[in-house]
Design an enzyme around this catalytic site. Structure first.
Site: not given
Length: 370
Positions: A110, A131, A102-104
């Protein structure tokens, strides 16, 4: 913390997030190191797509020139090292076949990273919402825990409240997760986690406990645990929950505290820093703890007890015995901790459902587990 308190998670996504946390699924966190340092999840590993500096440059570009220019700059910045980063993700996935990433927000970073991996023959799942969504879900878990059946364990300092919480399979260890005992002598050898990481870990603990018990047993604690804070709604639930109180004899309490403050901390400091530096850090830890309550003790009493502490340390260093520490622990209990806690407990007497020795309280809690 409620920095991500927006709409509630989608029920299907909630189930996915719950499953990821309960199964301790390894997670690749693609965020930049500075983002990861602000707060992370228990099973996450920071393998960023961009460094802090690269992320900053892309962010500035996005604000000035828009998304397309920012994406182009991002590709340009990571190009020289992208294969190395892909290899790290691939190695992590090989070592952890069930891993997700995952990214933010579960968006561009992602998708790009997953595509890089796929181009190198590695398939990996992306956490929907990233996130932000996982964090929001755990905030909800902590908030909803306030409406569960809570039982608070009280008792004078040294009654073994934390030990009891740790011995119960439905005990939520708010001090242990904060890496602090919640008192002037509560500091540990290693630092406390960040506030967000602390809240995330508590929420994951709540999820695990909820699989087998509808009750959370929590230590009677103030809002602050060292430099950290119990999630506000959870603390509000604790403040109105029924209580049980441990009433162990002074001698047992003294022995527990002598072991925790002296024997155990000597070992921890020595293991972390080596015998010589460890001893100096241990000495400072005890003196700082006593100094923290000097105003409550009064100047003259503080000086007397500090001299007793010095003598106990000298004896311990020369003989290895911690027995001399009982001579300063006893008066800080009688002159500070016990009166303070009894005053606080006096305002909660209407909530007390049971009191007894450590073992009696443990048995009562076991019987009333559900």
């Amino acid at each position: 913390m409620s920095e991500l308190k927006v709409k509630q998670s989608d029920p299907q996504e909630q189930q996915l997030y719950r499953s990821l946390f309960l199964s301790k699924t390894p997670l690749i966190d693609l965020r930049a190191p500075v983002e990861f340092a602000q707060g992370a999840f228990p099973e996450s590993c920071n393998l960023p797509l961009m460094t802090d500096n690269e992320r900053e440059q892309v962010g500035t570009c996005y604000k000035k020139k828009g998304q397309e220019a920012a994406i182009a700059l991002g590709h340009q910045l990571v190009a020289s090292d992208i294969q190395n980063r892909i290899e790290k993700w691939a190695r992590f996935k090989e070592e952890n076949p069930t891993a997700w990433l995952y990214c933010f927000r579960g968006g561009l970073r992602s998708r790009l990273s997953a595509q890089f991996l796929k181009d190198n023959g590695v398939d990996i799942n992306i956490v929907p919402g990233g996130y932000k969504a996982l964090r929001r879900y755990l905030i909800e878990v902590n908030e909803q825990a306030a409406d569960k059946k809570l039982i608070i364990v009280g008792g004078n300092t040294g009654c073994g409240k934390t030990l009891l919480i740790q011995a119960l399979d439905n005990g939520l260890d708010i001090e242990g997760r904060a890496n602090h005992r919640g008192s002037s002598f509560g500091k540990q050898v290693t630092p406390q986690p960040r506030q967000i990481s602390y809240e995330n870990q508590l929420a994951v603990d709540i999820l695990h406990i909820s699989q087998h018990s509808n009750t959370l047993v929590i230590e009677d604690e103030s809002k602050a645990v060292g430099t950290l804070y119990v999630p506000p709604l959870l603390f509000a639930g604790m403040a109105r929950a029924p209580m049980v109180v441990i009433n162990d004899p002074l001698e047992i309490r003294l022995q527990r505290l002598c072991y925790e403050y002296c024997t155990l901390m000597t070992e921890k400091f020595s293991q972390a820093l080596g015998p010589e530096q460890g001893w100096l850090a241990y000495d400072q830890y005890l003196h700082n703890g006593l100094f923290g309550i000097r105003k409550r003790l009064g100047t003259e009493k503080f000086k007397v007890i500090n001299d007793v502490l010095d003598a106990a340390l000298k004896q311990q260093q020369s003989t290895g015995s911690v027995a001399g520490h009982l001579n300063w622990i006893a008066p800080i209990l009688s002159d500070y901790y016990d009166p303070m806690y009894q005053y606080q407990l006096g305002k909660k007497t209407g909530r007390v459902e049971f009191s007894g020795t450590y073992q009696e309280v443990k048995e009562w809690l076991t019987v009333n587990k559900k």
